[in-house]
Design a protein around this motif. Structure first.
Motif, short mmCIF file in Angstrom:
data_model
loop_
_atom_site.label_atom_id
_atom_site.label_comp_id
_atom_site.label_asym_id
_atom_site.label_seq_id
_atom_site.Cartn_x
_atom_site.Cartn_y
_atom_site.Cartn_z
N ALA A 77 -0.91 -3.98 1.38
CA ALA A 77 -0.32 -3.83 -0.08
C ALA A 77 0.51 -2.71 -0.10
O ALA A 77 -0.10 -1.44 0.44
N GLU B 260 -21.27 -2.39 -5.56
CA GLU B 260 -20.19 -3.27 -5.16
C GLU B 260 -18.82 -3.34 -6.21
O GLU B 260 -17.78 -3.42 -5.68
N PRO C 209 -7.26 -11.87 0.54
CA PRO C 209 -7.73 -10.20 0.21
C PRO C 209 -8.76 -10.58 -0.78
O PRO C 209 -8.55 -11.15 -1.74
N PRO C 210 -10.03 -9.85 -0.60
CA PRO C 210 -10.99 -9.86 -1.81
C PRO C 210 -10.52 -9.91 -3.00
O PRO C 210 -10.87 -10.10 -3.92
N GLN D 226 -18.06 4.30 2.38
CA GLN D 226 -16.59 4.60 1.63
C GLN D 226 -16.45 6.01 1.95
O GLN D 226 -17.32 6.69 1.50
N GLU E 171 -7.58 -1.81 -4.31
CA GLU E 171 -6.48 -0.98 -3.87
C GLU E 171 -5.68 -1.31 -2.68
O GLU E 171 -4.75 -1.56 -2.41
N ALA E 172 -6.60 -1.67 -1.70
CA ALA E 172 -5.95 -2.33 -0.36
C ALA E 172 -5.38 -3.57 -0.63
O ALA E 172 -4.53 -3.81 0.19
N GLY E 173 -5.92 -4.20 -1.45
CA GLY E 173 -5.17 -5.55 -1.88
C GLY E 173 -4.00 -5.53 -2.59
O GLY E 173 -3.13 -6.62 -3.00
N GLY E 174 -3.74 -4.43 -3.15
CA GLY E 174 -2.61 -4.31 -4.12
C GLY E 174 -3.13 -4.73 -5.63
O GLY E 174 -2.04 -5.03 -6.33
N ARG F 239 -12.49 0.61 -6.15
CA ARG F 239 -11.77 1.87 -5.52
C ARG F 239 -11.21 1.62 -4.26
O ARG F 239 -10.22 2.31 -3.50
N VAL F 240 -11.53 0.33 -3.38
CA VAL F 240 -11.24 0.29 -1.91
C VAL F 240 -10.51 -1.04 -1.85
O VAL F 240 -9.43 -1.40 -1.57
N ARG F 241 -11.40 -2.13 -2.42
CA ARG F 241 -10.58 -3.49 -1.84
C ARG F 241 -9.71 -3.99 -2.97
O ARG F 241 -8.61 -4.29 -2.31
N LYS G 191 -17.80 -0.58 -8.00
CA LYS G 191 -17.13 0.53 -7.43
C LYS G 191 -16.39 0.39 -6.13
O LYS G 191 -15.04 0.74 -6.21
N PHE G 192 -17.07 -0.31 -5.06
CA PHE G 192 -16.25 -0.51 -3.96
C PHE G 192 -14.95 -1.42 -4.14
O PHE G 192 -14.00 -1.04 -3.66
N VAL H 41 -8.93 -8.97 6.02
CA VAL H 41 -7.46 -9.61 5.71
C VAL H 41 -6.55 -8.80 4.75
O VAL H 41 -5.44 -8.95 4.71
N SER H 42 -7.06 -7.67 4.21
CA SER H 42 -6.51 -6.38 3.51
C SER H 42 -5.54 -5.68 4.17
O SER H 42 -4.84 -4.76 3.71
#
Lengths: 164, 263
Positions: free
Chosen positions: A131, B245, B80-81, A78, B255-258, B251-253, B247-248, A53-54
């Protein structure tokens, strides 16, 4: 799904150089960095521990970059890398791949902690983040030092199916 | 014995051999992969496909309020997570029945059942979790007699060829599934396992939780298929490691989710 594999370097540069910019929304434009293309198509709904969903799963970008870190860990591998944007400025990106056990089980083509190394050159096709300004994406196709690696079920280089 | 009698006896033996199951219905051991489609507890709509379930959860007002506070990364209420609160996102134990509803499916699909005298043990590939069911004739304690635990306190018995597991004492921090359906510490769960052929295991569940649901809620029928090859492979060691988890997420979730704290 759009045949991303058919997009060559000219198309990528055309994308960012202006040939297709008039057809692209401002929203999409912010993802257009140097060596980057955007493709609109239908995405796959593959398990991503709630992360799908992101991302815009109906869009794709292509990034040329240099790997800084490869983390082959659960639940998702990653990839961290540097890529230049349209202004020539270096940006740091991250990308997540399919669930690690899925890559180990269904794509047993050599995915390990040592598959990718810092300094490797990559061409990554991925779904961009929802985002604004974020530098994280969802990997769909990956070329490392000129070699294609499957990052979604179906093999190399383009995928047309998957399941959760 | 004349020829006709001999023929009849032979036919009876053959018929008996043909009708005898080629499996022991009381042997549930092995690696099982869930193949039935619903990842919800029951067939409520989860946005997994156009023919997805349409039933409604029988929420109480308190249950609906609790449901609304759960922010899953899947289904029609997905966020988003970075802004969700799925326990999986921090490697919290998923608990029963979520381990059965959601996680025993590709890519971490295996549930192994081991039966030993007096105990029935289920191993779950995700997080290397396991759950014990005592089948030594002891009575199920009352819910307030045990501390709440991630997988609950369980006893089992055979009802014909159906293995019935009754459980109480569940930690209310777990969800029923990855779509955020809640339960309270007072949930009571009945699981009914039945091996319907040599390769197929069936599971039906009923949860009773008056605080969250207005009536006993019955699951859809979960179907598992025997994975005969699994025991021949190396263990994949699918742990959920909190430091990895974290760090993930960062660094990713995030970031992607804002909600980035930087990479």
């Amino acid at each position: 799904m759009a045949p991303i594999a058919n997009i060559g370097h000219n198309a990528i540069h055309d994308c960012c150089g202006g040939l297709y910019l008039g057809r692209m929304s401002r929203h999409l434009l912010r993802y257009c960095v140097s060596g980057l293309a955007i493709v609109v198509g239908s995405g796959l709904a593959v398990a991503h521990h709630g992360t799908n969903v992101s991302y815009f799963q109906d869009q794709k970008i292509v990034l040329n970059g240099t790997v800084t870190e490869w983390a082959f860990v659960n639940p998702h591998p990653q990839l961290y890398f540097d890529a230049k944007n349209a202004q020539g400025q270096m940006e740091h990106w991250s990308a997540e791949l399919l669930p690690t056990p899925l890559m180990m089980k269904n794509m047993s083509v050599g995915w390990t902690k040592k598959t990718i190394h810092p300094g490797d050159q990559i061409v990554l096709t991925c779904n961009p983040p929802r985002a604004a300004g974020a530098k994280a994406c969802l990997a769909k196709e990956l070329v490392v030092n000129g070699k294609s690696w499957p990052v979604v079920p179906g093999g190399i280089p383009t995928v047309t199916g998957g399941k959760q | 014995m004349n020829r006709a009698a001999l023929a009849g006896a032979f036919a009876a033996i053959v018929l008996s051999a043909q009708t005898k199951p080629d499996f022991d219905p009381r042997d549930l051991s092995g690696h099982w992969n869930r193949t039935s489609r619903y990842q919800t507890f029951s067939n409520v709509y989860s946005g997994q496909g156009p023919k997805d379930g349409t039933a409604e959860a029988p929420f109480t007002a308190a249950g609906k309020a609790k449901f609304d506070t759960n922010k899953p990364g899947y289904g029609p209420r997905a966020v988003p997570p970075a802004f969700g609160n799925d326990p999986m996102g921090t490697c919290d134990p998923l608990g029963i029945p979520r381990l059965l509803n959601t996680e025993v499916i590709s890519p971490h699909q295996t549930m192994e059942i081991v039966q030993i005298p007096g105990r029935f043990i289920q191993f779950f590939e995700w997080h290397h979790d396991w759950r014990e069911v005592f089948a030594d004739g002891r009575a199920l304690p009352k819910g307030d007699e045990v501390d709440a635990t991630w997988n609950g306190t369980s006893v089992g018995h055979w009802d014909g060829n159906t293995f019935v597991v009754d459980s109480v004492g569940f930690d209310e921090r777990t969800w029923l599934d990855k779509f955020g359906y809640p339960h309270s510490e007072n949930m009571r769960l009945e699981e009914r396992y039945r091996r319907i052929d040599k390769d197929t295991l069936e599971l039906k569940m009923t949860l009773t939780d008056a605080e969250i649901y207005t009536r006993p809620w019955v699951s859809d029928t979960k179907i598992f298929k025997l994975d005969r090859e699994k025991s021949k492979r190396w263990d994949e060691q699918i742990y959920c490691v909190p430091t990895e988890e974290y760090k993930f997420n960062q660094r990713v979730r995030d970031e992607a989710g804002g909600k980035s704290a930087g990479k």
